[in-house]
Motif scaffolding. Structure first.
Motif, mmCIF file in Angstrom:
data_model
loop_
_atom_site.group_PDB
_atom_site.id
_atom_site.type_symbol
_atom_site.label_atom_id
_atom_site.label_comp_id
_atom_site.label_asym_id
_atom_site.label_seq_id
_atom_site.Cartn_x
_atom_site.Cartn_y
_atom_site.Cartn_z
ATOM 1 N N SER A 455 0.847 -1.187 0.000
ATOM 2 C CA SER A 455 0.000 0.000 0.000
ATOM 3 C C SER A 455 0.883 1.238 0.000
ATOM 4 O O SER A 455 1.780 1.373 0.815
ATOM 5 N N THR A 456 0.631 2.141 -0.920
ATOM 6 C CA THR A 456 1.401 3.373 -1.049
ATOM 7 C C THR A 456 0.578 4.539 -0.542
ATOM 8 O O THR A 456 -0.497 4.370 0.032
ATOM 9 N N ASP A 457 1.089 5.747 -0.790
ATOM 10 C CA ASP A 457 0.372 6.939 -0.348
ATOM 11 C C ASP A 457 -1.027 7.007 -0.923
ATOM 12 O O ASP A 457 -1.943 7.561 -0.306
ATOM 13 N N ARG A 458 -1.214 6.478 -2.140
ATOM 14 C CA ARG A 458 -2.515 6.531 -2.784
ATOM 15 C C ARG A 458 -3.494 5.505 -2.216
ATOM 16 O O ARG A 458 -4.676 5.532 -2.520
ATOM 17 N N LEU A 459 -2.980 4.583 -1.409
ATOM 18 C CA LEU A 459 -3.819 3.495 -0.885
ATOM 19 C C LEU A 459 -3.858 3.520 0.640
ATOM 20 O O LEU A 459 -3.874 2.479 1.279
ATOM 21 N N LYS A 460 -3.893 4.714 1.206
ATOM 22 C CA LYS A 460 -3.853 4.824 2.666
ATOM 23 C C LYS A 460 -5.064 4.168 3.313
ATOM 24 O O LYS A 460 -4.955 3.516 4.349
ATOM 25 N N LYS A 461 -6.256 4.354 2.703
ATOM 26 C CA LYS A 461 -7.456 3.744 3.281
ATOM 27 C C LYS A 461 -7.383 2.219 3.199
ATOM 28 O O LYS A 461 -7.848 1.512 4.095
ATOM 29 N N VAL A 462 -6.799 1.728 2.130
ATOM 30 C CA VAL A 462 -6.637 0.277 1.995
ATOM 31 C C VAL A 462 -5.685 -0.245 3.075
ATOM 32 O O VAL A 462 -5.895 -1.319 3.640
ATOM 33 N N ALA A 463 -4.661 0.528 3.386
ATOM 34 C CA ALA A 463 -3.713 0.123 4.427
ATOM 35 C C ALA A 463 -4.399 0.014 5.777
ATOM 36 O O ALA A 463 -4.110 -0.900 6.559
ATOM 37 N N VAL A 464 -5.301 0.954 6.067
ATOM 38 C CA VAL A 464 -6.033 0.911 7.337
ATOM 39 C C VAL A 464 -6.849 -0.374 7.437
ATOM 40 O O VAL A 464 -6.830 -1.077 8.458
ATOM 41 N N VAL A 465 -7.564 -0.695 6.366
ATOM 42 C CA VAL A 465 -8.364 -1.915 6.356
ATOM 43 C C VAL A 465 -7.469 -3.138 6.493
ATOM 44 O O VAL A 465 -7.767 -4.078 7.245
ATOM 45 N N ALA A 466 -6.346 -3.132 5.781
ATOM 46 C CA ALA A 466 -5.448 -4.290 5.807
ATOM 47 C C ALA A 466 -4.887 -4.535 7.200
ATOM 48 O O ALA A 466 -4.807 -5.677 7.659
ATOM 49 N N VAL A 467 -4.482 -3.469 7.900
ATOM 50 C CA VAL A 467 -3.884 -3.661 9.213
ATOM 51 C C VAL A 467 -4.925 -4.097 10.237
ATOM 52 O O VAL A 467 -4.641 -4.931 11.115
#
Length: 629
Positions: A455-467
């Protein structure tokens, strides 16, 4: 943020806050009390299903409610023939509870459960001060959801009190370091004195095991305290003195008390508490010998005695499912955190926290892994505060710096390692039990880790879900094992956590020898007026009779019949004086010996003398000798 930026030292060292920031998130306090309420429910509900749990300690608790001398010394019986083979600090609390509420399973185990709640709260508090409320909550939750913690905080072995006291000492060290950065630095000394006192009482709970955290405390104070080297060394010496005084007063009391008017010190070779500390419960545990079996001695491959020694012991079938679920994540957090803070100032709080809890974990794991004496899987509860703290500190720190590819990759590795190792534990140690959960944990954790890592800067919301999703999958296995632990009763000397299908049998089991009294035998024993209604070989056997009657029963030879108490001459004198009414045959260790004391033959000598001198009768299916005839 790049790795270089993260590692660049600040122009001026920041002054760490001596207390939690006033502007904590609104959710912090409600979630903390939710954690405490949930932990209390987890540890207290259904507490009595284990009955008297370990009869050996339960008998000492019951005897303590009948005799203040038995309470003080930790005697197995109320007439004070012999003590249990540990110092009595944990018994003091359980006895006081039982005196207030009346002796029962609930009154005996309630302090243990509350000690568990206290441990979770102290881990949360210590971690929150340096790493923030989110880290504190994660740390406390990780402690509560470790199977061996749920086991021992609902059981009457000394380990619950030991872990609480060690955790309290760690909290005091954290507060002391914070105090050195404030105007009132005299508070630092007071906190270190409290830390030393807590460790002293940990020694009076389980002796040498309570000292394993000392390297961590000394190292972090020398490293991170904001004061001169001379002051730091002085504070550590003062804390050491406090530890010696808080433990030494009881040792001195026992040594100075006339031996003829106190119980024999169970597990010792010469009726000395100091010898017990140095021998059977000290070097004997580390090196073997002094009556100790274990992985490097008599235990061999026996999982109840820890299995074989070696660096993989904590991950093997004996310990793995008890405690190691989050150890891979904790180790990843430790290594990554130290790497990313390697250029920070000396007093950096994140690095100090990693040093404190990481040293606790590594030193204790090393000792447990290579000690050749007696060790049981439930000892691993001593690792739990450090594991929980590292998971909370590391997870929070790495998430805060997730823009750095090293931090984000390490966080993804924590999730991946936890899910993979959890899958392995479930399929190895509880094959066929909740297989769907094991596979869900593996696939879900693996997918979440990959999404987070890329997940990069453009996928911050995806990172939240992933963690969030990854964290849930990471703790699925340990949560399931913990739930299975608290919904089942546990008895015996060597309980284990987890479902009944786990590799060790899961539901506990004892070391054998526990006896209970039939109705006929109970009536016979309770009709006597002697100091001891009966004597039998071994504390395990005597404990069963103590719990099923309202009289004192002498344990010949201590835990396994091999202590030199009483000698044959002493026993003959007791019989001549009318102090012992009956000898109950069938106790353990009478012809052999076992893991306790110095391997004396008093148990077998007394048994042989009784059999040759008195006539056997059968009472309720048990062979009994009337010593008054």
């Amino acid at each position: 943020m790049s790795a270089t930026t993260l590692q660049r030292p600040p122009a001026a060292p920041p002054a760490p806050a001596a207390a939690p920031p006033a502007n904590q998130p609104r959710w912090a306090r409600p979630l903390f009390w939710t954690l405490i309420a949930a932990t209390t429910a987890l540890y207290v509900i259904g507490l009595s299903q284990s009955g008297t749990a370990n009869d050996f300690y339960a008998a000492a608790v019951k005897s303590g409610t009948e005799s203040w001398k038995a309470w003080l010394f930790g005697s197995l019986d109320s007439s004070n023939a012999i003590t249990v083979d540990k110092p009595p600090a944990s018994l003091w609390v359980m006895v006081l509870s039982a005196r207030i509420l009346g002796f029962s399973s609930f009154s005996m185990l309630l302090p243990q459960a509350l000690m568990g709640v206290g441990t979770v709260a102290l881990v949360h508090g210590a971690v929150k001060r340096w790493s923030g409320p989110a880290a504190g909550l994660l740390a406390g939750l990780a402690v509560a959801l470790t199977p061996v913690a749920a086991l021992m905080f609902r059981f009457n072995n000394p380990d619950a009190a030991l872990v609480l006291l060690m955790t309290a000492a760690a909290y005091c060290v954290v507060r002391a370091i914070d105090s050195t950065s404030s105007a009132g630095r005299s508070r630092a000394l007071r906190w270190m004195l409290l830390a030393g006192t807590a460790i002293g009482f940990a020694f009076l709970t389980k002796m040498a095991q309570g000292l394993l955290v000392l390297p961590a405390f000394g190292l972090v104070y020398l490293l991170a305290a904001s004061t001169s080297v001379r002051a730091r060394i002085g504070h550590l010496l003062a804390a050491t003195a406090a530890m010696v005084v808080s433990a030494g007063w009881f040792i001195a009391l026992v040594e100075l008390w006339p031996a003829a008017s106190r119980p024999y010190i169970g597990g010792s070779t010469n009726n000395s508490l100091w010898e017990l500390a140095v021998g059977y419960n000290g070097l004997g545990r580390i090196l073997g010998g002094s009556g100790n079996g274990g992985g490097g001695g008599g235990g061999g491959q026996n999982s109840m005695f820890g299995g074989s020694t070696g660096i993989t012991r904590m991950f093997g079938t004996a310990f793995g499912a008890q405690v190691s679920w989050l150890v891979p994540a904790a180790l990843v957090a430790l290594v990554a955190g130290l790497l990313l803070t390697r250029r920070a100032t000396r007093t950096d709080r994140t690095r100090a926290a990693l040093v404190l809890w990481g040293s606790w974990l590594l030193v204790t794991m090393a000792v447990f892994s290579f000690m050749s004496g007696t060790i049981h899987p439930y000892y691993a509860v001593a690792l739990v505060p450090a594991i929980g703290a590292l998971v909370g500190i590391g997870g929070s720190f790495l998430w805060a710096h997730r823009d750095d590819h090293v931090a984000r990759g390490a966080l993804a590795l924590m999730i991946f390692a936890s899910s993979v190792w959890g899958f392995h534990l479930m399929t190895r140690d509880a094959s066929g039990w909740m297989t769907w959960l094991a596979w869900t944990m593996l696939v879900g954790g693996w997918a979440s880790a990959i999404v987070l890592a890329f997940s990069t800067d453009r996928l911050k919301k995806v990172a939240v879900v992933a963690v969030v999703v990854g964290a849930l999958f990471s703790v699925a296995g340990t949560t399931a094992f913990t739930a299975a632990t608290v919904t089942s009763g546990h008895t015996g000397s060597t309980p284990t956590a987890g479902p009944a299908s786990a590799g060790q049998g899961g539901m506990g089991g004892g070391m054998g020898g526990d006896q209970s009294s039939s109705t006929e035998l109970t009536t016979l024993l309770e009709g006597t007026t002697s100091r001891w209604a009966a004597a039998t070989v071994g504390s395990q056997s005597a404990a069963g009779y103590i719990l099923s009657t309202d009289v004192a029963v002498m344990a010949i030879g201590g835990f396994s019949g091999s202590d030199d108490s009483p000698t044959l001459a002493q026993f003959k004198q007791y019989v001549a004086d009318g102090d012992v009414a009956y000898f109950v045959s069938g106790g353990q260790g009478g012809r052999g010996g076992g893991p306790g004391g110095g391997g004396s033959s008093s148990g077998s000598e007394i048994t042989a003398w009784v059999e040759a001198t008195f006539t056997a009768t059968t009472v309720g299916g048990t062979t009994v000798y009337d010593l008054s005839s």
